[in-house]
Design a protein around this motif. Sequence first.
Motif, PDB file in Angstrom:
ATOM      1  N   ALA A  23       0.836  -1.205   0.000  1.00 48.85           N
ATOM      2  CA  ALA A  23       0.000   0.000   0.000  1.00 48.85           C
ATOM      3  C   ALA A  23       0.870   1.255   0.000  1.00 48.85           C
ATOM      4  CB  ALA A  23      -0.940  -0.004   1.201  1.00 48.85           C
ATOM      5  N   ARG A  24       1.915   1.276   0.803  1.00 43.83           N
ATOM      6  CA  ARG A  24       2.796   2.442   0.869  1.00 43.83           C
ATOM      7  C   ARG A  24       3.456   2.700  -0.481  1.00 43.83           C
ATOM      8  NH1 ARG A  24       7.794   3.581   1.054  1.00 43.83           N
ATOM      9  NH2 ARG A  24       8.538   1.461   1.254  1.00 43.83           N
ATOM     10  N   CYS A  48     -13.889  -1.789   9.133  1.00 37.99           N
ATOM     11  CA  CYS A  48     -12.872  -1.063   9.901  1.00 37.99           C
ATOM     12  C   CYS A  48     -12.651   0.314   9.277  1.00 37.99           C
ATOM     13  CB  CYS A  48     -11.546  -1.828   9.887  1.00 37.99           C
ATOM     14  SG  CYS A  48     -11.622  -3.441  10.665  1.00 37.99           S
ATOM     15  N   PRO A  49     -11.948   1.181   9.991  1.00 38.61           N
ATOM     16  CA  PRO A  49     -11.612   2.483   9.398  1.00 38.61           C
ATOM     17  C   PRO A  49     -10.747   2.327   8.152  1.00 38.61           C
ATOM     18  CG  PRO A  49     -11.076   2.441  11.749  1.00 38.61           C
ATOM     19  CD  PRO A  49     -11.429   1.040  11.349  1.00 38.61           C
ATOM     20  N   THR A  50     -10.728   3.364   7.331  1.00 43.54           N
ATOM     21  CA  THR A  50      -9.821   3.419   6.192  1.00 43.54           C
ATOM     22  C   THR A  50      -8.411   3.587   6.722  1.00 43.54           C
ATOM     23  OG1 THR A  50     -11.524   4.445   4.823  1.00 43.54           O
ATOM     24  CG2 THR A  50      -9.240   4.706   4.101  1.00 43.54           C
ATOM     25  N   LEU A  51      -7.481   2.772   6.264  1.00 42.68           N
ATOM     26  CA  LEU A  51      -6.102   2.825   6.743  1.00 42.68           C
ATOM     27  C   LEU A  51      -5.218   3.463   5.674  1.00 42.68           C
ATOM     28  CD1 LEU A  51      -5.886  -0.718   8.365  1.00 42.68           C
ATOM     29  CD2 LEU A  51      -6.576   1.442   9.417  1.00 42.68           C
ATOM     30  N   LEU A  52      -4.573   4.534   6.046  1.00 44.25           N
ATOM     31  CA  LEU A  52      -3.673   5.266   5.169  1.00 44.25           C
ATOM     32  C   LEU A  52      -2.241   4.919   5.530  1.00 44.25           C
ATOM     33  CD1 LEU A  52      -5.261   8.832   5.613  1.00 44.25           C
ATOM     34  CD2 LEU A  52      -5.996   7.011   4.064  1.00 44.25           C
ATOM     35  N   ARG A  84      -7.235   6.115   9.811  1.00 45.83           N
ATOM     36  CA  ARG A  84      -6.061   5.959  10.677  1.00 45.83           C
ATOM     37  C   ARG A  84      -4.848   5.791   9.785  1.00 45.83           C
ATOM     38  NH1 ARG A  84      -9.029   1.866  14.493  1.00 45.83           N
ATOM     39  NH2 ARG A  84     -10.404   3.353  15.495  1.00 45.83           N
ATOM     40  N   VAL A  85      -3.702   6.221  10.270  1.00 46.36           N
ATOM     41  CA  VAL A  85      -2.453   6.048   9.540  1.00 46.36           C
ATOM     42  C   VAL A  85      -1.709   4.879  10.160  1.00 46.36           C
ATOM     43  CG1 VAL A  85      -0.265   7.105   8.865  1.00 46.36           C
ATOM     44  CG2 VAL A  85      -2.343   8.500   8.947  1.00 46.36           C
TER      45      VAL A  85
END
Length: 131
Positions: free
Chosen positions: A83-84, A95-99, A117-118
């Motif tokens: 992803a990074r 779940c929350p979106t993960l950045l 969330r990061v």
Amino acid sequence: MSFDVFVQRFRDGNAAPLSPGVFHEVFGPHVDRREPEHRLLHVRTADGGEADVYADADDPGSSSLMVNHFSGEMVSDLIVEYARRADAVILPAGCPTLLTSAEQRQHLPEALSADVRVVSDGPGFLAAIRG
């Protein structure tokens, strides 16, 4: 874990293409089985972790992939690393979106930007999805 985790890239609120090269660099060394008719690549890591990755890995127009049945910290690290490097976000079901970078928030569709969330590594990813 047996729930679905999507990895998707966005630009200006819309889905954007992922780089096939990044997929092969990150996941390629760990693929131990391919089922192209199902777009499935099975991943196995040195710590015994496994994952089913559903992707059009060679399609330069593909904007997402799905990971299912994953286990092990190394697999979680691979998901975050992918992803990074792909400048994509992680969308675990329920779940929350993960950045992987706070700057990604500006490109999300409004519906995905309320709860984010990061995360920077596999343990952070696992903590976020376990709540």
